[in-house]
Design an enzyme around this catalytic site. Sequence first.
Site, PDB file in Angstrom:
ATOM      1  CE1 TYR A  40      -3.018  -2.373  -0.145  1.00 17.78           C
ATOM      2  CE2 TYR A  40      -3.659  -2.463   2.579  1.00 17.78           C
ATOM      3  CZ  TYR A  40      -3.990  -3.367   1.762  1.00 17.78           C
ATOM      4  OH  TYR A  40      -4.939  -3.997   1.374  1.00 17.78           O
ATOM      5  N   PRO A  77     -16.008  -3.283   2.639  1.00 18.87           N
ATOM      6  CG  PRO A  77     -16.372  -2.821   4.808  1.00 18.87           C
ATOM      7  CD  PRO A  77     -15.343  -2.647   3.621  1.00 18.87           C
ATOM      8  CG  LEU A  78     -18.061   0.758   3.603  1.00 23.19           C
ATOM      9  CD1 LEU A  78     -17.900   2.197   3.405  1.00 23.19           C
ATOM     10  CD2 LEU A  78     -19.430   0.603   3.468  1.00 23.19           C
ATOM     11  N   GLY A  79     -18.099  -2.311  -0.770  1.00 26.91           N
ATOM     12  CA  GLY A  79     -17.820  -2.418  -2.328  1.00 26.91           C
ATOM     13  C   GLY A  79     -17.398  -1.269  -2.411  1.00 26.91           C
ATOM     14  CG  HIS A 101      -2.012  -8.668   0.594  1.00 23.28           C
ATOM     15  ND1 HIS A 101      -1.352  -7.300  -0.188  1.00 23.28           N
ATOM     16  CD2 HIS A 101      -3.292  -9.140  -0.030  1.00 23.28           C
ATOM     17  CE1 HIS A 101      -2.388  -6.416   0.361  1.00 23.28           C
ATOM     18  NE2 HIS A 101      -3.528  -6.903  -0.191  1.00 23.28           N
TER      19      HIS A 101
HETATM   20  P1  ATR Z   1     -11.379  -1.133   0.432  1.00 25.87           P
HETATM   21  O1  ATR Z   1     -11.744  -2.043   2.227  1.00 25.87           O
HETATM   22  O2  ATR Z   1     -11.106  -0.858  -0.251  1.00 25.87           O
HETATM   23  O3  ATR Z   1     -11.400   0.780   1.553  1.00 25.87           O
HETATM   24  P2  ATR Z   1     -14.877  -0.006   1.748  1.00 25.87           P
HETATM   25  O4  ATR Z   1     -14.293  -0.452   2.871  1.00 25.87           O
HETATM   26  O5  ATR Z   1     -15.330  -0.833   1.120  1.00 25.87           O
HETATM   27  O6  ATR Z   1     -13.295   0.139   1.033  1.00 25.87           O
HETATM   28  O7  ATR Z   1     -14.984   1.964   0.751  1.00 25.87           O
HETATM   29  C1  ATR Z   1     -14.066   2.593   0.653  1.00 25.87           C
HETATM   30  C2  ATR Z   1     -14.318   3.776  -0.190  1.00 25.87           C
HETATM   31  O8  ATR Z   1     -16.101   4.124   1.100  1.00 25.87           O
HETATM   32  C3  ATR Z   1     -13.275   4.976   0.040  1.00 25.87           C
HETATM   33  O9  ATR Z   1     -13.584   5.446  -1.516  1.00 25.87           O
HETATM   34  C4  ATR Z   1     -14.258   5.762   1.185  1.00 25.87           C
HETATM   35  O10 ATR Z   1     -13.747   7.290   1.173  1.00 25.87           O
HETATM   36  P3  ATR Z   1     -13.339   8.483   1.694  1.00 25.87           P
HETATM   37  O11 ATR Z   1     -11.929   7.940   2.246  1.00 25.87           O
HETATM   38  O12 ATR Z   1     -13.844  10.168   1.020  1.00 25.87           O
HETATM   39  O13 ATR Z   1     -14.061   8.554   2.788  1.00 25.87           O
HETATM   40  C5  ATR Z   1     -15.569   5.495   0.882  1.00 25.87           C
HETATM   41  N1  ATR Z   1     -16.299   5.232   1.970  1.00 25.87           N
HETATM   42  C6  ATR Z   1     -15.957   5.247   3.484  1.00 25.87           C
HETATM   43  N2  ATR Z   1     -16.763   5.496   4.192  1.00 25.87           N
HETATM   44  C7  ATR Z   1     -18.212   6.235   3.461  1.00 25.87           C
HETATM   45  C8  ATR Z   1     -18.994   6.980   4.624  1.00 25.87           C
HETATM   46  N3  ATR Z   1     -19.666   6.366   5.288  1.00 25.87           N
HETATM   47  N4  ATR Z   1     -19.647   7.770   3.193  1.00 25.87           N
HETATM   48  C9  ATR Z   1     -19.644   8.068   2.127  1.00 25.87           C
HETATM   49  N5  ATR Z   1     -18.236   7.669   1.369  1.00 25.87           N
HETATM   50  C10 ATR Z   1     -17.269   6.218   2.673  1.00 25.87           C
END
Ligand code: ATR
Length: 327
Positions: free
Chosen positions: A56, A206-208, A126
């Site tokens: 990363y 988890p947020l896609g 990983h």
């Molecule tokens: P990863 O595990 O790859 O980080 P994720 O957790 O599914 O993926 O999603 C991360 C993304 O969701 C990021 O682009 C984050 O953007 P910000 O850095 O601008 O927050 C976005 N994200 C996380 N929490 C959020 C929330 N509560 N509302 C809107 N976007 C969110």
Amino acid sequence: MRRALGNTGVALPAIGLGCMGLSDFYGPPTERRAAIRLLHQAIDLGVTHFDTAEIYGIGSTNEALLGEAFGDRRDKVFIATKFGPLRDPATGESLGIDGSAKNCRRAVEGSLRRLRTDVIDLYYLHRVDPKTPIEHTVEAMAALVAEGKVRAIGLSEASADTIRRAAAIHPVAAVQSEYSIFSRDIEASVIPACLDVGASLVAYSPLGRGMLSGRFTKDALSGDDRRNAVPRYQGDAYSANIALVDEIQSLAAAHACSAAQVALAWVLGRGEHVLTIPGTTKLANLETNLGAYGIALADEETATLDRLADRVTGNRYDEYGMTTING
Ligand code: ATR
């Protein structure tokens, strides 16, 4: 809400912080001081589980960031990092996966140095290296546990067979895989293998990757954002998928909460074996995400959400990425 991490005897708050986005993949890195401030605010909000990886940030800058942020508060954090995939430290170009004992040894020394610690709480492979038998990799990781450099080991995006073979060599505390309302492929065999061997499932994205937050617009993506290469973020697939998020939004409206909170509540509702590490670079979003602890979905709501994954269009990774999962 705390959950046991595999059979380690350690319990962690179920929601940790995925730190990748602070340095990489989702557009330009967060400015260093702002990133450190966010990491400290996360601790203040009760987050302890912080997830990073050697790859990363070009030149492993994400680990270095965590080292700088946590150097004087190591006892307050649980640090997970990962090795295996290689990247050119100058260009960031992907150079394949190396699960050899030699690379494991090289990588851990670098991670310990950058993280400014003498022990890593959870050390993952990983991605599984198809050229190195998993037994060899896990033996090398187990040696790090014996030496006190690593407390527990994990695998990321491993297949059920690999998880079982690994666990026969050394306890596997966690399997980290993408898992969300939109990505449920691991339910068929990976999660059953986790339950069999006593490993926790650490759900990443988890947020896609933001799509499920309900606040996502593709127009805001910078040109170097890796989501541009993800099939489900492209063209008609993207439009179809964003339309599905409307269904999450309406459920969120009924709870007077955000879609992000519903998405996280769904993940946490899968069972005691699941922890999750949503990524964010913003305090407001971090606070929102932690608010998911307070959301309880009714069975029929969960059933509604359960029906969405089959309707998602497009893979969760580009062509190369798809070859590295279920390894
Ligand atoms: P990863 O595990 O790859 O980080 P994720 O957790 O599914 O993926 O999603 C991360 C993304 O969701 C990021 O682009 C984050 O953007 P910000 O850095 O601008 O927050 C976005 N994200 C996380 N929490 C959020 C929330 N509560 N509302 C809107 N976007 C969110």
